[in-house]
Write an enzyme that holds these catalytic residues in place. Structure first.
Site, PDB file in Angstrom:
ATOM      1  N   HIS A 138       0.830  -1.192   0.000  1.00  0.00           N
ATOM      2  CA  HIS A 138       0.000   0.000   0.000  1.00  0.00           C
ATOM      3  C   HIS A 138       0.872   1.253   0.000  1.00  0.00           C
ATOM      4  CE1 HIS A 138      -3.224  -2.794   1.244  1.00  0.00           C
ATOM      5  NE2 HIS A 138      -4.014  -1.916   0.669  1.00  0.00           N
ATOM      6  N   LYS A 142      -0.645   4.773   4.596  1.00  0.00           N
ATOM      7  CA  LYS A 142      -1.580   3.830   5.230  1.00  0.00           C
ATOM      8  C   LYS A 142      -1.109   3.498   6.634  1.00  0.00           C
ATOM      9  CE  LYS A 142      -4.138  -0.463   4.453  1.00  0.00           C
ATOM     10  NZ  LYS A 142      -5.447   0.195   4.659  1.00  0.00           N
TER      11      LYS A 142
END
Length: 247
Positions: A138, A142
């Site tokens: 990600h 995040k």
């Protein structure tokens, strides 16, 4: 149920996904944006909204769970929850809300991820002793580790092999037990989200992979979930229910 448009309250409207979702609603004649809510000073909080609405879509943060679920239950409005990282107490709030109104909750709003979870279960049926590793990637902003999607995949596998333990990363002596499900989290740049599930049987390896090529797929999935959930009775629903067409 006949209605001119689906009236939507968006919670978490100033975040990346929330902004995309609001724009999609404005561009789609099937929907009407009733309110765009967030914790920012320039936006109303969801508890301030009293206009009629058919559904709430939440792209905020798990810390908003208490206010969100209390509001949805009190106003009897179905809700789509697209946040991750909830505590056990917050999960209880979601379940309590689902006794009052239909609640759709998924760690990932991608139909492709839902299909991958189903495929992972089938692989485990075929290769019940396979060693399993999950790698999730990600963007560097995040917060939750591992991702809710990685846990969603792991829990799907555990439905077929409930004795499996989750191993979040490895350090020092990282030797695995045969039934472990390893989860490894990478964070870099603007990565939209890639999830790989690796099944090793010793003499052959099978790999499932899903890549989010455009973050717009998540608001799209949330709108599909909204159309589904407003037709359901009170209860807790997920991607599997939507794909199977529960009523």
């Amino acid at each position: 149920m006949d209605r001119d448009t689906i009236k939507v309250i968006v919670n978490g409207a100033t975040g990346r996904q929330g902004r995309i979702l609001c724009q999609k609603i404005k561009e789609n004649p099937e929907y009407t944006l009733v309110a765009a809510c967030s914790k920012r000073a320039e936006s109303p909080s969801i508890s301030e909204i009293q206009e009629p609405a058919d559904v709430i879509i939440d792209f905020s943060n798990h810390e908003a769970t208490k206010e969100l679920t209390a509001y949805a239950a009190q106003r009897k409005i179905p809700v789509v929850i697209a946040t991750t990282g909830r505590t056990a107490e917050e999960e209880d709030m979601v379940h309590a809300c689902a006794q009052q109104v239909p609640v759709f909750s998924s760690a990932n709003m991608s139909v492709g991820i839902a299909q991958m979870c189903q495929m992972a279960k089938e692989v485990m049926k075929t290769f019940p002793s396979a060693e399993v590793e999950i790698i999730e990637c990600h963007h560097n902003r995040k917060v939750d580790v591992p991702s809710g999607t990685a846990l969603m995949c792991a829990n799907a596998i555990r439905q077929e092999r409930p004795e499996s333990e989750l191993v979040i990363g490895r350090h020092e002596n990282g030797r695995r037990n045969p039934t472990d499900i390893g989860i490894h989290s990478l964070r870099y740049g603007n990565e939209s989200g890639t999830h790989r599930i690796i099944f090793s049987c010793g003499n052959e390896t099978l790999e499932l992979c899903h890549r989010a090529e455009d973050v717009a797929l998540f608001p799209d999935g949330a709108l599909t979930a909204a159309k589904f959930i407003i037709e359901q009775p009170a209860g807790l629903y997920g991607m599997k229910d939507m794909l199977e067409g529960s009523h």
